[in-house]
Motif scaffolding. Structure first.
Motif, PDB file in Angstrom:
ATOM      1  N   ALA A   1       0.827  -1.206   0.000  1.00 43.13           N
ATOM      2  CA  ALA A   1       0.000   0.000   0.000  1.00 43.13           C
ATOM      3  C   ALA A   1       0.860   1.254   0.000  1.00 43.13           C
ATOM      4  O   ALA A   1       0.590   2.210  -0.737  1.00 43.13           O
ATOM      5  N   SER A   2       1.897   1.243   0.812  1.00 44.39           N
ATOM      6  CA  SER A   2       2.779   2.408   0.910  1.00 44.39           C
ATOM      7  C   SER A   2       3.493   2.685  -0.401  1.00 44.39           C
ATOM      8  O   SER A   2       3.549   3.840  -0.858  1.00 44.39           O
ATOM      9  N   LEU A   3       4.027   1.657  -1.032  1.00 43.67           N
ATOM     10  CA  LEU A   3       4.776   1.828  -2.267  1.00 43.67           C
ATOM     11  C   LEU A   3       3.877   2.267  -3.426  1.00 43.67           C
ATOM     12  O   LEU A   3       4.225   3.178  -4.183  1.00 43.67           O
ATOM     13  N   VAL A   4       2.733   1.609  -3.570  1.00 43.69           N
ATOM     14  CA  VAL A   4       1.820   1.947  -4.666  1.00 43.69           C
ATOM     15  C   VAL A   4       1.282   3.366  -4.488  1.00 43.69           C
ATOM     16  O   VAL A   4       1.224   4.152  -5.449  1.00 43.69           O
ATOM     17  N   ALA A   5       0.898   3.710  -3.257  1.00 44.62           N
ATOM     18  CA  ALA A   5       0.355   5.039  -2.990  1.00 44.62           C
ATOM     19  C   ALA A   5       1.401   6.120  -3.253  1.00 44.62           C
ATOM     20  O   ALA A   5       1.101   7.166  -3.845  1.00 44.62           O
ATOM     21  N   TYR A   6       2.625   5.860  -2.812  1.00 45.16           N
ATOM     22  CA  TYR A   6       3.713   6.814  -3.057  1.00 45.16           C
ATOM     23  C   TYR A   6       3.931   7.013  -4.558  1.00 45.16           C
ATOM     24  O   TYR A   6       4.029   8.151  -5.035  1.00 45.16           O
ATOM     25  N   TRP A   7       3.982   5.930  -5.300  1.00 46.11           N
ATOM     26  CA  TRP A   7       4.247   5.994  -6.736  1.00 46.11           C
ATOM     27  C   TRP A   7       3.158   6.786  -7.459  1.00 46.11           C
ATOM     28  O   TRP A   7       3.434   7.704  -8.236  1.00 46.11           O
ATOM     29  N   ILE A   8       1.900   6.439  -7.193  1.00 47.96           N
ATOM     30  CA  ILE A   8       0.790   7.112  -7.863  1.00 47.96           C
ATOM     31  C   ILE A   8       0.713   8.579  -7.446  1.00 47.96           C
ATOM     32  O   ILE A   8       0.547   9.478  -8.279  1.00 47.96           O
ATOM     33  N   GLY A   9       0.855   8.834  -6.150  1.00 47.55           N
ATOM     34  CA  GLY A   9       0.735  10.192  -5.649  1.00 47.55           C
ATOM     35  C   GLY A   9       1.809  11.123  -6.165  1.00 47.55           C
ATOM     36  O   GLY A   9       1.522  12.244  -6.602  1.00 47.55           O
ATOM     37  N   GLU A  10       3.063  10.677  -6.128  1.00 46.64           N
ATOM     38  CA  GLU A  10       4.169  11.535  -6.542  1.00 46.64           C
ATOM     39  C   GLU A  10       4.137  11.816  -8.042  1.00 46.64           C
ATOM     40  O   GLU A  10       4.391  12.946  -8.482  1.00 46.64           O
ATOM     41  N   PHE A  11       3.843  10.801  -8.830  1.00 41.07           N
ATOM     42  CA  PHE A  11       3.820  11.019 -10.277  1.00 41.07           C
ATOM     43  C   PHE A  11       2.635  11.887 -10.695  1.00 41.07           C
ATOM     44  O   PHE A  11       2.765  12.719 -11.602  1.00 41.07           O
ATOM     45  N   SER A  12       1.489  11.721 -10.063  1.00 38.98           N
ATOM     46  CA  SER A  12       0.354  12.583 -10.396  1.00 38.98           C
ATOM     47  C   SER A  12       0.643  14.020  -9.974  1.00 38.98           C
ATOM     48  O   SER A  12       0.299  14.970 -10.693  1.00 38.98           O
ATOM     49  N   ASN A  13       1.303  14.199  -8.834  1.00 40.83           N
ATOM     50  CA  ASN A  13       1.680  15.530  -8.367  1.00 40.83           C
ATOM     51  C   ASN A  13       2.624  16.212  -9.361  1.00 40.83           C
ATOM     52  O   ASN A  13       2.426  17.369  -9.748  1.00 40.83           O
ATOM     53  N   SER A  14       3.645  15.486  -9.790  1.00 37.28           N
ATOM     54  CA  SER A  14       4.629  16.040 -10.705  1.00 37.28           C
ATOM     55  C   SER A  14       4.020  16.338 -12.070  1.00 37.28           C
ATOM     56  O   SER A  14       4.292  17.383 -12.676  1.00 37.28           O
ATOM     57  N   PHE A  15       3.184  15.444 -12.550  1.00 36.70           N
ATOM     58  CA  PHE A  15       2.549  15.620 -13.861  1.00 36.70           C
ATOM     59  C   PHE A  15       1.651  16.858 -13.868  1.00 36.70           C
ATOM     60  O   PHE A  15       1.721  17.686 -14.792  1.00 36.70           O
ATOM     61  N   VAL A  16       0.815  16.985 -12.841  1.00 41.23           N
ATOM     62  CA  VAL A  16      -0.107  18.117 -12.779  1.00 41.23           C
ATOM     63  C   VAL A  16       0.658  19.432 -12.685  1.00 41.23           C
ATOM     64  O   VAL A  16       0.325  20.416 -13.364  1.00 41.23           O
ATOM     65  N   LEU A  17       1.706  19.470 -11.863  1.00 39.50           N
ATOM     66  CA  LEU A  17       2.470  20.708 -11.729  1.00 39.50           C
ATOM     67  C   LEU A  17       3.137  21.097 -13.042  1.00 39.50           C
ATOM     68  O   LEU A  17       3.120  22.267 -13.443  1.00 39.50           O
ATOM     69  N   ALA A  18       3.735  20.109 -13.721  1.00 41.25           N
ATOM     70  CA  ALA A  18       4.412  20.398 -14.992  1.00 41.25           C
ATOM     71  C   ALA A  18       3.435  20.925 -16.037  1.00 41.25           C
ATOM     72  O   ALA A  18       3.731  21.875 -16.767  1.00 41.25           O
ATOM     73  N   LYS A  19       2.256  20.321 -16.122  1.00 43.85           N
ATOM     74  CA  LYS A  19       1.260  20.766 -17.097  1.00 43.85           C
ATOM     75  C   LYS A  19       0.704  22.148 -16.737  1.00 43.85           C
ATOM     76  O   LYS A  19       0.492  22.995 -17.610  1.00 43.85           O
TER      77      LYS A  19
END
Length: 230
Positions: free
Chosen positions: A116-134
């Motif tokens: 749960a920790s690894l999957v949540a971290y992966w999804i959360g961080e990449f969505s955060n970075s993607f949204v900020l970049a866009k």
């Protein structure tokens, strides 16, 4: 602006190390559940929002591709720490060492929680970075606060909900999971909002020192790429 060739940066390694340290410390601190006023959350929540602030700084200054490398670095090192803790936990302790139960209670790894920790971290961080970049492209580099807060709203929503569903769905009542989600989400986003002035200072200082203000125009946003395309 967008840089067409690879560059060496003075502070990228330091930010990467600090980012990974926050992840590792948060994972250990999360073994304690806290109640502060109306909020119920794990101890890691106190520090973990800094991971999203670091993520914002990385993407805003250095771009999505470099942020992607740092996210994967954190993912592999957190997974390594979990594996080491699990191996040490199952190995037989010395006869005169009386802290095995305490070690297991604090650092013993539950596979479902680790997943749960690894999957949540992966999804959360990449969505955060993607949204900020866009959003940076959309706002043409203006209104930094809209990007840092907007990306955190999305990233933390994915992170918190994914972790709770994988870790506790079917074991805890849905009402309790919802209560914990609301507490965690409000706290984490609140930290990001309160830290906005500090984020402004760090981002603007790094842009000047590094002579970089990366715009992800033409960036390959595939999260599974490890190599940097900038």
């Amino acid at each position: 602006m967008r840089t067409e060739r690879r560059r060496c940066y003075r502070y990228l390694d330091f930010i990467t190390a600090a980012f990974v340290a926050v992840l590792l410390i948060s994972n250990v601190a999360s073994t304690k559940i806290l109640v502060l006023g109306p909020f119920t959350f794990d101890g890691g929540t106190i520090l973990f929002p800094l991971a999203y602030i670091f993520g914002d700084v990385l993407t805003e200054v250095y771009g999505y591709s470099r942020s992607r490398r740092v996210i994967w670095t954190g993912f592999f090192l957190v997974a390594l720490a979990a594996c080491v803790f699990a191996i040490v936990d199952v190995l037989p302790p010395a006869p005169d060492w009386k802290l095995q139960e305490s070690f297991h209670a604090i650092l013993g790894q539950t596979p479902r929680i680790v997943l749960a920790s690894l999957v949540a971290y992966w999804i959360g961080e990449f969505s955060n970075s993607f949204v900020l970049a866009k959003m940076k492209i959309f706002t043409r580099g203006r209104l930094l606060w809209t990007r840092t807060i907007g990306s955190t709203l999305v990233g933390e929503a994915f992170d918190t909900s994914t972790f709770l569903l994988i870790a506790f769905y079917g074991f805890l009542p849905s009402s309790l999971i919802l209560t914990v989600f609301i507490s965690n989400y409000i706290f984490k986003v609140g930290v990001e909002v309160l830290a906005t002035p500090v984020t402004y200072i760090v981002v603007n200082t790094l842009k000047k020192l590094e002579r970089e203000d990366y715009f992800d125009i033409g960036t390959n946003f595939n999260p599974f790429l490890i190599t940097s395309d900038n």
